[in-house]
Design a protein around this motif. Structure first.
Motif, PDB file in Angstrom:
ATOM      1  N   ASP A  96     -92.957 -29.107 -14.717  1.00  0.00           N
ATOM      2  CA  ASP A  96     -93.997 -28.520 -15.561  1.00  0.00           C
ATOM      3  C   ASP A  96     -95.018 -27.716 -14.746  1.00  0.00           C
ATOM      4  O   ASP A  96     -96.221 -27.802 -14.974  1.00  0.00           O
ATOM      5  CB  ASP A  96     -94.711 -29.620 -16.355  1.00  0.00           C
ATOM      6  N   VAL A  97     -94.526 -26.954 -13.813  1.00  0.00           N
ATOM      7  CA  VAL A  97     -95.345 -25.986 -13.081  1.00  0.00           C
ATOM      8  C   VAL A  97     -94.521 -24.714 -12.915  1.00  0.00           C
ATOM      9  O   VAL A  97     -93.288 -24.746 -12.942  1.00  0.00           O
ATOM     10  CB  VAL A  97     -95.791 -26.505 -11.685  1.00  0.00           C
ATOM     11  N   GLY A  98     -95.215 -23.611 -12.752  1.00  0.00           N
ATOM     12  CA  GLY A  98     -94.513 -22.352 -12.526  1.00  0.00           C
ATOM     13  C   GLY A  98     -94.162 -22.180 -11.065  1.00  0.00           C
ATOM     14  O   GLY A  98     -94.968 -22.481 -10.184  1.00  0.00           O
ATOM     15  N   LEU A  99     -92.943 -21.713 -10.797  1.00  0.00           N
ATOM     16  CA  LEU A  99     -92.500 -21.436  -9.426  1.00  0.00           C
ATOM     17  C   LEU A  99     -91.982 -20.012  -9.369  1.00  0.00           C
ATOM     18  O   LEU A  99     -91.050 -19.639 -10.074  1.00  0.00           O
ATOM     19  CB  LEU A  99     -91.399 -22.412  -9.009  1.00  0.00           C
ATOM     20  N   VAL A 100     -92.640 -19.209  -8.521  1.00  0.00           N
ATOM     21  CA  VAL A 100     -92.256 -17.805  -8.362  1.00  0.00           C
ATOM     22  C   VAL A 100     -92.131 -17.526  -6.874  1.00  0.00           C
ATOM     23  O   VAL A 100     -93.014 -17.898  -6.090  1.00  0.00           O
ATOM     24  CB  VAL A 100     -93.319 -16.859  -8.962  1.00  0.00           C
ATOM     25  N   VAL A 101     -91.042 -16.880  -6.491  1.00  0.00           N
ATOM     26  CA  VAL A 101     -90.886 -16.451  -5.093  1.00  0.00           C
ATOM     27  C   VAL A 101     -90.856 -14.932  -5.059  1.00  0.00           C
ATOM     28  O   VAL A 101     -90.125 -14.294  -5.826  1.00  0.00           O
ATOM     29  CB  VAL A 101     -89.603 -17.033  -4.458  1.00  0.00           C
ATOM     30  N   LEU A 102     -91.683 -14.362  -4.168  1.00  0.00           N
ATOM     31  CA  LEU A 102     -91.773 -12.910  -4.013  1.00  0.00           C
ATOM     32  C   LEU A 102     -91.396 -12.531  -2.592  1.00  0.00           C
ATOM     33  O   LEU A 102     -91.691 -13.265  -1.639  1.00  0.00           O
ATOM     34  CB  LEU A 102     -93.201 -12.426  -4.286  1.00  0.00           C
ATOM     35  N   ASP A 103     -90.771 -11.362  -2.464  1.00  0.00           N
ATOM     36  CA  ASP A 103     -90.490 -10.883  -1.112  1.00  0.00           C
ATOM     37  C   ASP A 103     -91.677 -10.053  -0.618  1.00  0.00           C
ATOM     38  O   ASP A 103     -92.714  -9.950  -1.274  1.00  0.00           O
ATOM     39  CB  ASP A 103     -89.167 -10.099  -1.053  1.00  0.00           C
ATOM     40  N   ARG A 104     -91.497  -9.437   0.538  1.00  0.00           N
ATOM     41  CA  ARG A 104     -92.600  -8.704   1.184  1.00  0.00           C
ATOM     42  C   ARG A 104     -93.035  -7.495   0.376  1.00  0.00           C
ATOM     43  O   ARG A 104     -94.167  -7.008   0.538  1.00  0.00           O
ATOM     44  CB  ARG A 104     -92.159  -8.261   2.600  1.00  0.00           C
ATOM     45  N   ASP A 105     -92.172  -7.013  -0.517  1.00  0.00           N
ATOM     46  CA  ASP A 105     -92.498  -5.852  -1.356  1.00  0.00           C
ATOM     47  C   ASP A 105     -92.966  -6.262  -2.751  1.00  0.00           C
ATOM     48  O   ASP A 105     -93.023  -5.423  -3.653  1.00  0.00           O
ATOM     49  CB  ASP A 105     -91.274  -4.931  -1.469  1.00  0.00           C
ATOM     50  N   TYR A 106     -93.247  -7.557  -2.901  1.00  0.00           N
ATOM     51  CA  TYR A 106     -93.728  -8.105  -4.168  1.00  0.00           C
ATOM     52  C   TYR A 106     -92.694  -7.951  -5.290  1.00  0.00           C
ATOM     53  O   TYR A 106     -93.038  -7.760  -6.448  1.00  0.00           O
ATOM     54  CB  TYR A 106     -95.067  -7.480  -4.572  1.00  0.00           C
ATOM     55  N   LYS A 107     -91.429  -8.065  -4.901  1.00  0.00           N
ATOM     56  CA  LYS A 107     -90.358  -8.111  -5.883  1.00  0.00           C
ATOM     57  C   LYS A 107     -89.981  -9.565  -6.145  1.00  0.00           C
ATOM     58  O   LYS A 107     -89.982 -10.394  -5.230  1.00  0.00           O
ATOM     59  CB  LYS A 107     -89.145  -7.307  -5.412  1.00  0.00           C
ATOM     60  N   VAL A 108     -89.659  -9.862  -7.395  1.00  0.00           N
ATOM     61  CA  VAL A 108     -89.388 -11.243  -7.802  1.00  0.00           C
ATOM     62  C   VAL A 108     -88.004 -11.664  -7.338  1.00  0.00           C
ATOM     63  O   VAL A 108     -87.003 -10.998  -7.624  1.00  0.00           O
ATOM     64  CB  VAL A 108     -89.490 -11.384  -9.335  1.00  0.00           C
ATOM     65  N   CYS A 109     -87.961 -12.789  -6.626  1.00  0.00           N
ATOM     66  CA  CYS A 109     -86.687 -13.330  -6.164  1.00  0.00           C
ATOM     67  C   CYS A 109     -86.304 -14.604  -6.921  1.00  0.00           C
ATOM     68  O   CYS A 109     -85.124 -14.858  -7.140  1.00  0.00           O
ATOM     69  CB  CYS A 109     -86.745 -13.650  -4.666  1.00  0.00           C
ATOM     70  N   VAL A 110     -87.311 -15.387  -7.285  1.00  0.00           N
ATOM     71  CA  VAL A 110     -87.058 -16.654  -7.977  1.00  0.00           C
ATOM     72  C   VAL A 110     -88.048 -16.784  -9.124  1.00  0.00           C
ATOM     73  O   VAL A 110     -89.232 -16.438  -8.989  1.00  0.00           O
ATOM     74  CB  VAL A 110     -87.194 -17.850  -7.012  1.00  0.00           C
ATOM     75  N   TRP A 111     -87.556 -17.304 -10.251  1.00  0.00           N
ATOM     76  CA  TRP A 111     -88.349 -17.390 -11.489  1.00  0.00           C
ATOM     77  C   TRP A 111     -87.879 -18.615 -12.233  1.00  0.00           C
ATOM     78  O   TRP A 111     -86.765 -18.640 -12.757  1.00  0.00           O
ATOM     79  CB  TRP A 111     -88.096 -16.108 -12.292  1.00  0.00           C
ATOM     80  N   ASN A 112     -88.677 -19.687 -12.277  1.00  0.00           N
ATOM     81  CA  ASN A 112     -88.146 -20.936 -12.846  1.00  0.00           C
ATOM     82  C   ASN A 112     -88.343 -21.021 -14.357  1.00  0.00           C
ATOM     83  O   ASN A 112     -88.884 -20.102 -14.993  1.00  0.00           O
ATOM     84  CB  ASN A 112     -88.752 -22.156 -12.130  1.00  0.00           C
ATOM     85  N   GLY A 113     -87.925 -22.160 -14.912  1.00  0.00           N
ATOM     86  CA  GLY A 113     -87.944 -22.330 -16.366  1.00  0.00           C
ATOM     87  C   GLY A 113     -89.346 -22.265 -16.967  1.00  0.00           C
ATOM     88  O   GLY A 113     -89.533 -21.751 -18.074  1.00  0.00           O
ATOM     89  N   PHE A 114     -90.331 -22.799 -16.267  1.00  0.00           N
ATOM     90  CA  PHE A 114     -91.718 -22.741 -16.747  1.00  0.00           C
ATOM     91  C   PHE A 114     -92.150 -21.291 -16.948  1.00  0.00           C
ATOM     92  O   PHE A 114     -92.727 -20.942 -17.985  1.00  0.00           O
ATOM     93  CB  PHE A 114     -92.630 -23.434 -15.725  1.00  0.00           C
ATOM     94  N   MET A 115     -91.852 -20.445 -15.963  1.00  0.00           N
ATOM     95  CA  MET A 115     -92.230 -19.034 -16.043  1.00  0.00           C
ATOM     96  C   MET A 115     -91.461 -18.332 -17.161  1.00  0.00           C
ATOM     97  O   MET A 115     -92.010 -17.495 -17.887  1.00  0.00           O
ATOM     98  CB  MET A 115     -91.983 -18.340 -14.702  1.00  0.00           C
ATOM     99  N   GLU A 116     -90.196 -18.694 -17.307  1.00  0.00           N
ATOM    100  CA  GLU A 116     -89.383 -18.109 -18.384  1.00  0.00           C
ATOM    101  C   GLU A 116     -89.940 -18.490 -19.755  1.00  0.00           C
ATOM    102  O   GLU A 116     -90.113 -17.631 -20.635  1.00  0.00           O
ATOM    103  CB  GLU A 116     -87.940 -18.603 -18.254  1.00  0.00           C
ATOM    104  N   ASN A 117     -90.289 -19.769 -19.910  1.00  0.00           N
ATOM    105  CA  ASN A 117     -90.765 -20.245 -21.208  1.00  0.00           C
ATOM    106  C   ASN A 117     -92.086 -19.595 -21.612  1.00  0.00           C
ATOM    107  O   ASN A 117     -92.297 -19.271 -22.782  1.00  0.00           O
ATOM    108  CB  ASN A 117     -90.930 -21.765 -21.182  1.00  0.00           C
TER     109      ASN A 117
END
Length: 323
Positions: free
Chosen positions: A21-42
């Motif tokens: 129940d927390v958002g998890l986002v991974v960004l690369d050096r160019d601020y492009k999204v690499c990882v986007w979990n279920g919390f963020m999707e919902n």
């Protein structure tokens, strides 16, 4: 056997990653999204496949890009975690609030942690952002702050007239007394009360007297500037601190107020009730050792008005040798 256990562990990790129940986002050096979990999707309505390799700021234009880049760059460069709380930045991602308990909030309040992610060379190649929904905490704190403000306002306000009560008004006068004593300038204290107020009460009842006080307070408010501080001193007596106002300005204010009240009777149970006021004022003076002397001076000017015909204005300077 070992391979099966490892696959189970990966499955468990992925399951936790998508259901936590927390958002998890991974960004690369160019601020492009690499990882986007279920919390963020919902909460965003965007599938991981829709955001993968997309520019974060294109996806979410509402993000404060300058602030976000500054926060993230320190993590990339210094390799240290960074935190942000909702009091500093209410949210990073403007998600709607769907919590029934805190339905008063339009959006989700968020705390966030920025974590550096290193590659095999020990370089920070990505950052992970953890988003915590703290809407309940934020709304409860705001409601408590609002309640405390309302309680403070109630403690400072006269319930009948909605002007400042004597305690709060006198506290502000004391501060103004100290200010002009320290920095100079001209401020004036004005006091007035309703002429023959007892007669209004005796002839029409105390409810009419209360209405008279409310009516007068409403008229007074129409004459005040933003810097003026008005209060009910007690009974039918009122006070106004005129900041940065000299003798001439105070005389003009006082006469305008006196004439306004005389020209505007009010109706009580189909009866027109006419009122006049007696007014006295005193400018700040080096002769006043404390603020109570300032009040006494204005009060003497008021009573001079009452003893010399009522419905008039008196300046303490004009009568102080007689007082």
């Amino acid at each position: 056997m070992a391979a099966d256990l490892e696959m189970n562990e990966i499955h468990w990790l992925m399951d936790m990653f998508n259901t936590v129940d927390v958002g998890l986002v991974v960004l690369d050096r160019d601020y492009k999204v690499c990882v986007w979990n279920g919390f963020m999707e919902n909460h965003s309505g965007l599938l991981p496949s829709a955001v993968k390799d997309k520019d974060l700021f294109d996806l979410f234009p509402s993000i404060d890009e300058k602030w976000f880049r500054s926060k993230s760059e320190s993590v990339f460069v210094l390799k240290n975690r960074s935190f942000t709380i909702w009091e500093q930045q209410p949210y990073i991602f403007r998600f709607k609030n769907y919590r029934p308990i805190t339905g008063k909030a339009d959006y989700m309040y968020q705390n966030a942690t920025f974590i550096p992610l290193t590659n095999t060379l020990g370089e920070v190649s990505h950052i992970c952002i953890i988003i915590y929904d703290v809407t309940d905490v934020a709304v409860n704190k705001k409601e408590l702050e609002d309640l405390n403000k309302r309680l403070e306002q109630v403690s400072q306000t006269d319930s009948l007239t909605q002007l400042y009560n004597r305690g709060h008004w006198e506290s502000t006068l004391h501060q103004e007394f100290l200010r002009v004593k320290r920095s100079g300038g001209s401020s004036t204290l004005l006091m007035f009360d309703i002429d023959h107020f007892k007669k209004i009460n005796d002839e029409h009842g105390h409810s009419c007297g209360d209405e008279a006080l409310r009516h007068l307070s409403d008229l007074l408010r129409t004459t005040l500037r933003e810097t003026d501080i008005a209060g009910r001193y007690g009974g039918e007596e009122f006070v106004v601190t005129l900041l940065d106002t000299d003798k001439q300005g105070a005389a003009t204010f006082a006469e305008r107020l006196r004439a306004l009240i005389e020209a505007n009777p009010f109706v009580y149970k189909h009866t027109k009730i006419e009122m006049t006021v007696s007014v006295g004022f005193a400018g700040n003076s080096p002769e006043f050792a404390k603020h109570e002397r300032w009040i006494e001076a204005a009060d003497k000017a008021l009573y001079y008005s009452k003893e010399h015909g009522r419905n008039r204005v008196t300046d303490f300077e004009d009568i102080k040798n007689d007082a």
